[in-house]
Scaffold this active site. Structure first.
Site, mmCIF file in Angstrom:
data_model
loop_
_atom_site.group_PDB
_atom_site.id
_atom_site.type_symbol
_atom_site.label_atom_id
_atom_site.label_comp_id
_atom_site.label_asym_id
_atom_site.label_seq_id
_atom_site.Cartn_x
_atom_site.Cartn_y
_atom_site.Cartn_z
ATOM 1 N N TYR A 158 47.212 51.711 32.746
ATOM 2 C CA TYR A 158 46.699 50.498 33.408
ATOM 3 C C TYR A 158 47.434 50.281 34.719
ATOM 4 O O TYR A 158 46.824 49.922 35.730
ATOM 5 C CB TYR A 158 46.858 49.316 32.454
ATOM 6 C CG TYR A 158 46.205 48.030 32.911
ATOM 7 C CD1 TYR A 158 44.852 47.974 33.267
ATOM 8 C CD2 TYR A 158 46.936 46.832 32.960
ATOM 9 C CE1 TYR A 158 44.261 46.776 33.670
ATOM 10 C CE2 TYR A 158 46.348 45.644 33.347
ATOM 11 C CZ TYR A 158 45.010 45.614 33.707
ATOM 12 O OH TYR A 158 44.436 44.423 34.100
ATOM 13 N N SER A 215 46.218 42.844 39.325
ATOM 14 C CA SER A 215 46.987 42.399 38.144
ATOM 15 C C SER A 215 48.465 42.416 38.514
ATOM 16 O O SER A 215 48.856 43.094 39.480
ATOM 17 C CB SER A 215 46.750 43.372 36.988
ATOM 18 O OG SER A 215 47.633 43.114 35.913
#
Ligand code: NDP
Length: 247
Positions: A148, A135
């Site tokens: 995250y 990501s």
């Protein structure tokens, strides 16, 4: 599993929606027999029927589920570790250990568990490819992203170490890092709050799952002497994790 001996097999985790589903569809179109894994078997069975693939229930956080899944895969050339996601946007001071644990288990330990189990078969294939979905959060810390960020940074470390350790073996290792893509990702992140999830994309044009899938298919269809190491794919309207052009 009834697979013609000439069809290479690709395994896609988290293939019941979003990027994983789009990747499974595009890999099937590129000639792979695709084994789709996730927890929602009803969705997987529908997708597998449409693409001539195989649906197998898989919880990447459960070692027994990973073992049963892997035992059912007769051989494998491509593994796409896509299962993952984010929970919450709390600042560090208010973080819940449980949400961090969930993110770590699905993104990091899930990727490790499936990779480790399928690695002997990937090596034996003579032309293995592992694609981990990272990501922008794997590269850039952002406000509210700590859990995250930590998990996806760990995925990057795992990718890079695996690539070093696979040097000399017939396994290429790639990481694809998407920016904002409109999937079920934000609905999960905001615990089912669809309106809040939709507002993430207000006034901007996000990536689609298909955009990211195209990059994954590109990576795994290069000739054996070419490795796509890492790829960062952002919507034109997003230039950094939290720097977004909204109309
Ligand atoms: P979705 O929520 O649409 O898809 C997530 C997939 O992961 C689902 O198929 C889900 O299936 C599966 N999954 C979740 N937990 C498990 C588990 N324990 N075992 C097996 N499968 C699981 O989101 P995306 O398609 O967007 O996400 C795909 C990947 O892309 C993730 O790794 C995400 O972190 C990453 N990513 C997404 C971005 C975005 O903006 N959308 C940006 C950057 C990265 P099921 O619930 O049926 O198990």
């Amino acid at each position: 599993m009834n697979v013609p001996p000439t069809s290479p097999i690709a395994v896609v985790t988290g293939a019941s929606s979003g990027i994983g589903e789009a990747t499974a569809r595009q890999l099937a179109a590129a000639g792979f027999h695709v084994v789709v894994g996730a927890r929602r078997l009803d969705r997987l069975e529908r997708i597998a029927a449409e693409i001539g693939g195989t649906a197998l229930e898989l919880d990447v956080t459960d070692p027994e589920s990973v073992a049963a899944f892997s035992a059912a895969v007769p051989r494998v050339e491509v593994l796409v570790n896509n299962a993952g996601g984010a929970l919450g946007v709390e600042p560090v001071a208010e973080s819940e250990l449980e949400t961090w644990r969930w993110m770590y288990e699905v993104n990091v330990l899930g990727t490790l568990s499936v990779t480790k189990t399928l690695l002997p078969a990937l090596i034996a294939s003579g032309n293995g490819r592992v694609v981990n979905i990272g990501s922008i959060a794997a590269r850039e810390p952002y406000r509210g992203g700590a859990g995250y960020n930590a998990a996806k940074h760990a995925v990057s470390a795992l990718t890079r170490v695996l690539r070093i350790e696979m040097m000399g073996e017939p396994v290429r290792v790639t990481q694809i890092d998407p920016g904002m893509a409109e999937t079920e990702f934000s609905v999960i992140r905001f615990s089912g709050d669809a309106a809040r999830a939709a507002s993430v994309y207000d006034g901007m044009v996000p990536l689609t799952a298909e955009d990211v899938a195209e990059a994954i298919v590109f990576a795994v269809t290069r000739p054996p002497h070419v490795n796509i190491d890492t790829m960062l794919i952002m919507p034109t309207d997003q230039v950094a994790a939290q720097v977004i052009h909204r109309r």
